[in-house]
Enzyme design. Structure first.
Site, PDB file in Angstrom:
ATOM      1  N   HIS A  31     -27.313  19.005 -14.975  1.00 30.29           N
ATOM      2  CA  HIS A  31     -26.283  18.757 -16.021  1.00 30.29           C
ATOM      3  C   HIS A  31     -25.997  20.090 -16.698  1.00 30.29           C
ATOM      4  O   HIS A  31     -26.824  20.596 -17.459  1.00 30.29           O
ATOM      5  CB  HIS A  31     -26.791  17.743 -17.045  1.00 30.29           C
ATOM      6  N   HIS A  70     -22.799  22.832 -18.404  1.00 27.73           N
ATOM      7  CA  HIS A  70     -21.428  23.188 -18.803  1.00 27.73           C
ATOM      8  C   HIS A  70     -21.200  24.661 -18.500  1.00 27.73           C
ATOM      9  O   HIS A  70     -21.877  25.518 -19.074  1.00 27.73           O
ATOM     10  CB  HIS A  70     -21.226  22.930 -20.307  1.00 27.73           C
ATOM     11  N   LEU A  71     -20.251  24.940 -17.612  1.00 30.00           N
ATOM     12  CA  LEU A  71     -19.949  26.347 -17.273  1.00 30.00           C
ATOM     13  C   LEU A  71     -18.644  26.818 -17.888  1.00 30.00           C
ATOM     14  O   LEU A  71     -18.332  27.994 -17.831  1.00 30.00           O
ATOM     15  CB  LEU A  71     -19.881  26.538 -15.756  1.00 30.00           C
ATOM     16  N   HIS A 130     -28.982  13.506 -20.378  1.00 26.58           N
ATOM     17  CA  HIS A 130     -29.582  14.037 -21.618  1.00 26.58           C
ATOM     18  C   HIS A 130     -30.121  12.952 -22.543  1.00 26.58           C
ATOM     19  O   HIS A 130     -29.659  12.799 -23.677  1.00 26.58           O
ATOM     20  CB  HIS A 130     -28.607  14.949 -22.363  1.00 26.58           C
ATOM     21  N   HIS A 186     -22.537   9.791 -20.489  1.00 25.98           N
ATOM     22  CA  HIS A 186     -22.838  10.277 -21.836  1.00 25.98           C
ATOM     23  C   HIS A 186     -23.111   9.014 -22.643  1.00 25.98           C
ATOM     24  O   HIS A 186     -22.180   8.311 -23.031  1.00 25.98           O
ATOM     25  CB  HIS A 186     -21.690  11.090 -22.435  1.00 25.98           C
ATOM     26  N   ASP A 196     -28.040  20.566 -19.869  1.00 23.75           N
ATOM     27  CA  ASP A 196     -26.912  20.415 -20.793  1.00 23.75           C
ATOM     28  C   ASP A 196     -26.652  21.720 -21.528  1.00 23.75           C
ATOM     29  O   ASP A 196     -26.178  21.716 -22.673  1.00 23.75           O
ATOM     30  CB  ASP A 196     -27.143  19.262 -21.782  1.00 23.75           C
ATOM     31  N   ASN A 221     -15.720  18.544 -18.559  1.00 24.29           N
ATOM     32  CA  ASN A 221     -15.018  18.424 -19.856  1.00 24.29           C
ATOM     33  C   ASN A 221     -14.344  19.730 -20.271  1.00 24.29           C
ATOM     34  O   ASN A 221     -14.581  20.250 -21.354  1.00 24.29           O
ATOM     35  CB  ASN A 221     -15.956  17.898 -20.948  1.00 24.29           C
ATOM     36  N   LYS A 247     -18.294  11.504 -14.127  1.00 24.37           N
ATOM     37  CA  LYS A 247     -18.860  11.509 -15.475  1.00 24.37           C
ATOM     38  C   LYS A 247     -18.107  10.565 -16.394  1.00 24.37           C
ATOM     39  O   LYS A 247     -16.874  10.631 -16.488  1.00 24.37           O
ATOM     40  CB  LYS A 247     -18.799  12.938 -16.039  1.00 24.37           C
TER      41      LYS A 247
HETATM   42  O1  DOR Z   1     -23.996  19.043 -27.243  1.00 26.23           O
HETATM   43  C1  DOR Z   1     -23.156  18.797 -26.393  1.00 26.23           C
HETATM   44  N1  DOR Z   1     -22.285  19.736 -25.957  1.00 26.23           N
HETATM   45  N2  DOR Z   1     -23.098  17.558 -25.883  1.00 26.23           N
HETATM   46  C2  DOR Z   1     -22.123  17.185 -25.054  1.00 26.23           C
HETATM   47  O2  DOR Z   1     -22.110  16.072 -24.655  1.00 26.23           O
HETATM   48  C3  DOR Z   1     -21.036  18.123 -24.710  1.00 26.23           C
HETATM   49  C4  DOR Z   1     -21.461  19.502 -24.827  1.00 26.23           C
HETATM   50  C5  DOR Z   1     -20.303  20.488 -24.791  1.00 26.23           C
HETATM   51  O3  DOR Z   1     -19.456  20.368 -23.924  1.00 26.23           O
HETATM   52  O4  DOR Z   1     -20.295  21.409 -25.621  1.00 26.23           O
HETATM   53 ZN    ZN Z   2     -23.281  17.836 -21.467  1.00 26.42          ZN
END
Ligand code: DOR
Ligand code: ZN
Length: 343
Positions: free
Chosen positions: A13, A15-16, A172, A134, A245, A41, A97
């Site tokens: 999991h 985020h890039l 998460h 989520h 995450d 996202n 997702k």
């Molecule tokens: O803390 C978080 N940051 N939870 C998420 O579900 C999204 C993520 C983000 O994209 O910054």
């Molecule tokens: Zn996330």
């Protein structure tokens, strides 16, 4: 000198982001991890197979081929089941997702009415495509610390009952309720646990002044929940695996009157995990958590390459911030010195 060699870990999991942020932070993950499940996202979100393919190409242009991004689609009420199945069949996507609309960063296009995605979920169950959740309700009546537990009862369990065969990863997880739910179910249900939720509880965010770099969603809960996560992660139960995450935001967006949610742990995750597992007397369980249980759930091979950690007598140093073209990003501070270094 103590060393520990593992099959190269994966991050289930991550985020890039895109553009200058992607360029600035991708190496922090690619340095230690072979593969990662890439969250969709973006703004706008990655909703079609074609968009996922284009995003994958942008990631690979930064990381090179030594890192494998495993792409996901962002489920909306307008998602076309045929596009999802075709993208999976073509090897473009690994999973889908589910963000309840409004639950977190860039989730405005998420799902409001779960009945409207039933057709997609049924197609996914048939094709063996995992759903990544989520797991927080967005009902304003529900206290933020209860939103995960209520999601299980109101959304997740009903979806799993009405969609037999659907493989689900609870992303998460932050509560003993989520741990207990996973343990009570068959192994078509798994869960990721982040590095930061193994380290912090809600006191870390709020005691002695508000700490924006410890704020993420789902928000860290009380200590008994952190203990339950630690017990699950170190138990050897293959349904629990690492999903960091790691979620970069530039410092000005975190240190703000309305700060963004996300902890950036890519840089020091493996050092922190080695320390946390060792302190729990479970260093032998780190390999399962970070390198074996995830591939087993996703039905992928364990990586042939390895990663070696070495324990030193003096604390290892790591950058406190990563400078990116999108601004500086603060690296998660576990609050204790780290002695395990990735070689
Ligand atoms: O803390 C978080 N940051 N939870 C998420 O579900 C999204 C993520 C983000 O994209 O910054
Ligand atoms: Zn996330």
């Amino acid at each position: 000198m103590q060393t520990l060699t593992l099959p190269r870990p994966d991050d289930w999991h991550l985020h890039l982001r895109d553009g200058a942020m992607l360029t600035g932070i991708a190496a922090e993950t690619a340095r230690h991890f072979a593969r990662a499940i890439i969250m969709p996202n973006l703004v706008p979100p990655v909703v079609t197979g074609a968009e996922a393919q284009a995003y994958r190409d942008r990631i690979l242009a930064v990381t090179g081929s030594g890192f494998t991004p495993l792409m996901t689609l962002y489920l909306t009420e307008a998602t076309d089941p045929a596009d999802v199945v075709a993208a999976h069949r073509a090897g473009i996507i690994t999973a889908v997702k589910l963000y309840p609309a409004g639950a977190t960063t860039n989730s405005a296009s998420g799902v409001r009415d779960f009945d409207r995605v039933r057709g997609v979920l049924e197609a996914m169950a048939q094709a063996g495509i995992p759903l990544l959740t989520h797991g927080e309700v967005t009902d304003p009546e529900i206290d933020i610390f209860d939103r995960e537990a209520v999601f299980i009862d109101r959304v997740l369990d009903p979806i799993r009952r009405t969609t037999p065969g659907l493989r689900v990863v609870m992303e998460h997880i932050t509560t003993s309720d989520a741990v207990a739910y996973v343990q009570s179910q068959p192994d078509d249900l798994g869960a990721t646990i982040t590095t930061h939720h193994l380290v912090i509880n809600r006191n870390h965010i709020l005691v002695g002044g508000i700490k924006p770099h410890y704020y993420c969603l789902p928000v860290a809960k009380r200590e008994t929940h952190r203990q339950a996560l630690l017990a699950a992660a170190t138990s050897g139960d293959a349904r629990f695996f690492l999903g960091t995450d790691s979620a970069p935001h530039a410092d000005d967006a975190k240190e703000s009157a309305c700060g963004c949610a996300g902890c950036f742990t890519a840089t020091n995750t493996m050092s922190i995990l080695a320390q946390v597992f060792e302190a729990a007397g479970a260093l032998d369980k780190l390999e399962g958590f970070s390198s074996r249980n995830g591939p087993a759930f996703y039905r992928l091979p364990v990586n042939d390459a390895t990663l070696t950690l070495e324990k030193s007598d003096t604390p290892v140093s790591y950058p406190s911030k990563i400078d990116t073209g999108a601004g500086p990003v603060t690296v998660f501070d576990p609050g204790f010195p780290l002695y395990w270094r990735v070689l």
